[in-house]
Motif scaffolding. Structure first.
Motif, PDB file in Angstrom:
ATOM      1  N   CYS A  37     -18.469  27.954  -2.784  1.00 28.41           N
ATOM      2  CA  CYS A  37     -18.113  27.638  -1.403  1.00 28.41           C
ATOM      3  C   CYS A  37     -19.213  26.887  -0.674  1.00 28.41           C
ATOM      4  O   CYS A  37     -18.940  25.976   0.101  1.00 28.41           O
ATOM      5  CB  CYS A  37     -17.799  28.920  -0.626  1.00 28.41           C
ATOM      6  N   LEU A  56     -10.561  23.938  -0.239  1.00 27.09           N
ATOM      7  CA  LEU A  56     -11.499  24.908  -0.797  1.00 27.09           C
ATOM      8  C   LEU A  56     -10.863  26.285  -0.971  1.00 27.09           C
ATOM      9  O   LEU A  56     -10.845  26.834  -2.074  1.00 27.09           O
ATOM     10  CB  LEU A  56     -12.740  25.010   0.100  1.00 27.09           C
ATOM     11  N   CYS A  57     -10.330  26.849   0.090  1.00 29.38           N
ATOM     12  CA  CYS A  57      -9.829  28.231   0.059  1.00 29.38           C
ATOM     13  C   CYS A  57      -8.486  28.344  -0.647  1.00 29.38           C
ATOM     14  O   CYS A  57      -8.356  29.054  -1.640  1.00 29.38           O
ATOM     15  CB  CYS A  57      -9.731  28.789   1.469  1.00 29.38           C
ATOM     16  N   CYS A  60      -8.581  27.182  -4.289  1.00 29.90           N
ATOM     17  CA  CYS A  60      -9.184  28.160  -5.184  1.00 29.90           C
ATOM     18  C   CYS A  60      -8.198  29.285  -5.485  1.00 29.90           C
ATOM     19  O   CYS A  60      -8.019  29.690  -6.629  1.00 29.90           O
ATOM     20  CB  CYS A  60     -10.463  28.714  -4.557  1.00 29.90           C
TER      21      CYS A  60
END
Length: 76
Positions: A37, A56-57, A60
């Motif tokens: 992160c 990103l979140c 993932c």
């Protein structure tokens, strides 16, 4: 080498579409790498815009990891 700062238990992002509270302790407990992160370099609070957060979140979580993916799962 400089010591890492004491990590927060949770990180809250205050947003127009509903605040997002990130469970930092849970990610550490799963032994997620800081660089996943924070990227390479000094560990600092991650500045997230809408696009970066979703890549990103959610990216993932969608890549075979358990975690919230729907808007209402993160935004409260």
């Amino acid at each position: 080498l400089a010591a890492l700062p004491t990590p927060p238990t949770q990180v809250k992002y205050v947003l127009d579409r509903g605040d997002v509270t990130f469970d930092h302790a849970a990610h550490l407990a799963r032994r997620e790498k800081c660089a996943t992160c924070h990227g390479d370099g000094p560990v600092e609070k991650v500045a997230l815009g809408k696009k970066k957060a979703h890549v990103l979140c959610v990216g993932c979580h969608a890549a075979g990891r358990k975690g919230p993916k729907a808007c209402g799962d993160c935004h409260a």
